[in-house]
Design an enzyme around this catalytic site. Structure first.
Site, PDB file in Angstrom:
ATOM      1  N   SER A   1      10.280 -32.025 -21.938  1.00  0.00           N
ATOM      2  CA  SER A   1       9.287 -30.957 -22.039  1.00  0.00           C
ATOM      3  C   SER A   1       9.978 -29.607 -21.895  1.00  0.00           C
ATOM      4  O   SER A   1      10.816 -29.410 -21.028  1.00  0.00           O
ATOM      5  CB  SER A   1       8.195 -31.125 -20.984  1.00  0.00           C
ATOM      6  OG  SER A   1       8.745 -31.162 -19.683  1.00  0.00           O
TER       7      SER A   1
ATOM      8  N   GLY B   1       8.146 -26.416 -22.113  1.00  0.00           N
ATOM      9  CA  GLY B   1       7.194 -25.329 -21.910  1.00  0.00           C
ATOM     10  C   GLY B   1       6.680 -24.773 -23.225  1.00  0.00           C
ATOM     11  O   GLY B   1       6.211 -25.515 -24.100  1.00  0.00           O
TER      12      GLY B   1
ATOM     13  N   GLU C   1       8.223 -23.809 -25.673  1.00  0.00           N
ATOM     14  CA  GLU C   1       9.007 -24.283 -26.816  1.00  0.00           C
ATOM     15  C   GLU C   1       8.623 -25.698 -27.228  1.00  0.00           C
ATOM     16  O   GLU C   1       9.279 -26.296 -28.087  1.00  0.00           O
ATOM     17  CB  GLU C   1      10.498 -24.225 -26.496  1.00  0.00           C
ATOM     18  CG  GLU C   1      11.023 -22.827 -26.200  1.00  0.00           C
ATOM     19  CD  GLU C   1      12.476 -22.866 -25.766  1.00  0.00           C
ATOM     20  OE1 GLU C   1      13.264 -23.607 -26.376  1.00  0.00           O
ATOM     21  OE2 GLU C   1      12.809 -22.161 -24.796  1.00  0.00           O
ATOM     22  N   GLY C   2       7.586 -26.258 -26.632  1.00  0.00           N
ATOM     23  CA  GLY C   2       7.128 -27.585 -27.016  1.00  0.00           C
ATOM     24  C   GLY C   2       7.865 -28.682 -26.295  1.00  0.00           C
ATOM     25  O   GLY C   2       8.028 -28.653 -25.081  1.00  0.00           O
TER      26      GLY C   2
ATOM     27  N   GLY D   1       2.096 -30.749 -17.877  1.00  0.00           N
ATOM     28  CA  GLY D   1       3.088 -31.805 -18.049  1.00  0.00           C
ATOM     29  C   GLY D   1       2.485 -33.187 -17.911  1.00  0.00           C
ATOM     30  O   GLY D   1       2.883 -34.134 -18.608  1.00  0.00           O
ATOM     31  N   ASP D   2       1.505 -33.324 -17.029  1.00  0.00           N
ATOM     32  CA  ASP D   2       0.831 -34.609 -16.853  1.00  0.00           C
ATOM     33  C   ASP D   2       0.000 -34.950 -18.095  1.00  0.00           C
ATOM     34  O   ASP D   2      -0.082 -36.123 -18.492  1.00  0.00           O
ATOM     35  CB  ASP D   2      -0.064 -34.575 -15.615  1.00  0.00           C
ATOM     36  CG  ASP D   2       0.708 -34.167 -14.367  1.00  0.00           C
ATOM     37  OD1 ASP D   2       1.903 -34.486 -14.282  1.00  0.00           O
ATOM     38  OD2 ASP D   2       0.117 -33.509 -13.493  1.00  0.00           O
TER      39      ASP D   2
END
Length: 314
Positions: free
Chosen positions: A225, A227, A229-230, A256-257
């Protein structure tokens, strides 16, 4: 069966500020609390998508009501083990100006051998050939760093596929496990991947090389991950980067979850790598527009997925 494990859950108390300025007195815009923890959040998003999911882990019986209410409201099979004491409360400071969240995570409950054995028994009941089990979040300080590695080995022996979202010594121990105890999928962020690699990974090529090394070690799917930036996705079918569309951010807590939940939903449906990447990013982007671990309706998430750009990588 889909199942999630949260050994160190928390009540997430989010405080929204006009701006976070260290050392100064702040007046909060708003305060709200959510029953959380990574596995709980993953289960909530899977339930929002309409998938049957069970959640287990350890809860303090003195303040377990918010968790019981959330699981009941979402239709999640509640398989938590309750112990004396209180589940921890984590403080999240949301800067309304930047959209960034500062986390202050408190110590969790101490878990003894008998409690961990009770959790293992629940997981053994939930795991079967082809099931997906998410092991997510930090470990309580009373548990050994190789706890996830040992649980993964036991789950794999029952035919389950394990999706791991961990960091620090727990992640390091899981990645160093033997071939029969490696997870099916992992989701480190850039900093966690750098910690594993032992060096900065600022350049895209270095990031890809590190993810490919992990995948080649015996982990079928690696998702990093990034952020805004995908995320980077590496499997035996190739490597690609998925970029989310512009998104109005209500809260980054649990994004993120949600990404992990999207991965699990895609794996559950057997999606090809490109479609799986779109599903995962759509879950994360959809959650960003809402507070708490909540997804928009399915048609909204599907529309977001169509807007996600996927770029194959060499």
């Amino acid at each position: 069966m889909l199942a999630t494990l949260t050994l160190n859950p928390a009540i997430d108390q989010t405080v929204t500020l006009d701006a976070l300025r260290p050392g100064q007195v702040h007046r909060a815009r708003s305060v709200w609390a959510d029953a959380g923890g990574k596995g709980v959040n993953v289960a909530a998003c899977l339930a929002d998508w309409g998938l049957p999911v069970a959640a287990t882990g350890v809860l303090g019986q003195d303040n377990a009501a918010p968790f019981a209410q959330l699981l009941a409201a979402k239709g999640i099979d509640d398989r938590f083990v309750w112990v004396p004491g209180e589940t921890r409360t984590n403080l999240k400071l949301l800067d309304a100006g930047t959209g960034e969240t500062t986390d202050i995570n408190l110590p969790g409950l101490d878990i003894g051998p008998s409690t961990l054995e009770a959790v293992r028994a629940v997981l053994s009941e939930l795991a079967c050939d082809g099931s997906l089990v998410v092991l997510a979040g930090s470990l309580p300080r009373s548990l050994a760093p190789d706890t996830y590695a040992r649980l993964t080995g036991a789950l794999r022996a029952r035919g389950a596929r394990v999706v791991l979202d961990a960091s620090g010594p727990a992640l390091a121990a899981a990645l160093a496990a033997g071939p029969d105890a490696l997870p099916h999928a992992i989701k480190p962020n850039r900093a966690e991947l750098e910690e594993w690699a032992g060096r900065p990974l600022a350049e895209p090529a270095a990031l890809r090389e590190a993810a490919r090394r992990l995948q080649a070690s015996g982990i079928p799917l690696v998702c990093v991950s990034l952020g805004a930036e995908g995320a980077l996705f590496v499997s035996r079918d190739g490597a690609l980067q998925a970029l989310p569309p512009p998104t109005t951010i209500a809260s980054t807590v649990g994004a993120g979850d949600a990404l992990v939940a999207g991965l699990v939903a895609g794996l559950h449906e057997g999606l090809a790598l490109q479609d799986l990447a779109r599903r995962a990013l759509a879950f994360a982007a959809g959650k960003l527009s809402r507070t708490g671990a909540n997804l928009p309706p399915r048609d909204v998430v599907a529309a977001i997925a169509r807007e996600i750009r996927v770029a194959p990588l060499n």
